[in-house]
Design an enzyme around this catalytic site. Structure first.
Site: not given
Length: 241
Positions: A110, A10
């Protein structure tokens, strides 16, 4: 063409800019992060680029807003609306370029930093020194109150097995051609994508020596068109039709 798996971290957030470890905290991209991802999309996504939308078979994206916004800004041109949107953008704004389905999956959220959430590496080092603990190595120690390396390996290995059974099986690799739809796109986060790359080639996480910057793009594939020879593609060529 041999099937590929593109991994995209990202774009920049305030915490990635400041070096703070971010897992469950749901942050937005910075204005500069959005600008850079748009530029990445223009440079790397297209019928004559590295990521060819019509060749995508499936897209996996993290549940976090920062990853989902990154996928939006890449503008791969999905036929269906994105799962977190109520409607699809008008075709005048984003032409349809791929029939690939977008799937939100916890498999690529994550690494859960637990007690280290929001801390910088320097702060973690100081914290461990006070406790008399050895210097932190996430690939070896994991995160107290969060995930261990074994936890991460378990979920990544399951996803890689799914990709290979559904999209990159032996017949697919052997019979792939210029019109095949077998490429995969994974949009997620720094530590989990570095771990994903290591598990793709069957290596222990302690061997990890990769860097993936915010907004960075990597390519995974196979050597000799062989599903049993997973490899990291150091330099991928653009497509010319």
């Amino acid at each position: 063409m041999t099937p590929r798996c593109f991994v995209v971290r990202h774009g920049e957030t305030e915490w990635s800019l400041n070096g703070r470890h971010t897992s469950v905290t749901d942050l937005c991209l910075t204005a500069n992060g959005e600008k850079r991802i748009k530029a990445t999309g223009r440079a790397l996504v297209g019928s004559d680029r590295l990521i060819v939308p019509k060749k995508l078979a499936h897209v996996y994206v993290s549940p976090r807003t920062r990853a989902q916004r990154t996928l939006e800004l890449l503008e791969i041109g999905c036929r269906e609306k994105l799962p977190w949107q109520s409607t699809r953008r008008p075709e005048s704004e984003e032409p349809i370029r791929t029939g690939a389905r977008v799937e939100i999956t916890e498999a690529i959220r994550e690494w859960d930093y637990g007690e280290y959430e929001g801390l910088t590496s320097t702060q973690i080092k100081e914290l461990r020194e006070k406790k008399g603990e050895e210097p932190w190595d996430i690939w070896k120690h994991g995160c107290p109150g969060g995930e261990s390396p074994q936890d991460v390996i378990k979920r990544l290995d399951a996803l890689i097995a799914e990709i290979r059974s559904k999209y990159h099986h032996s017949d697919c690799v052997a019979n792939s051609d210029e019109d095949s739809k077998s490429d995969i796109l994974v949009v997620a986060h720094g530590h989990i994508l570095r771990a994903f790359a290591m598990r793709w080639i069957g290596k222990p996480l302690t061997d990890t020596a990769f860097i993936l910057e915010a907004g960075g793009v990597g390519t995974l594939s196979y050597e000799h068109h062989n599903i049993d020879e997973p490899a990291i593609l150091l330099g991928g060529s653009f497509v010319v039709e």
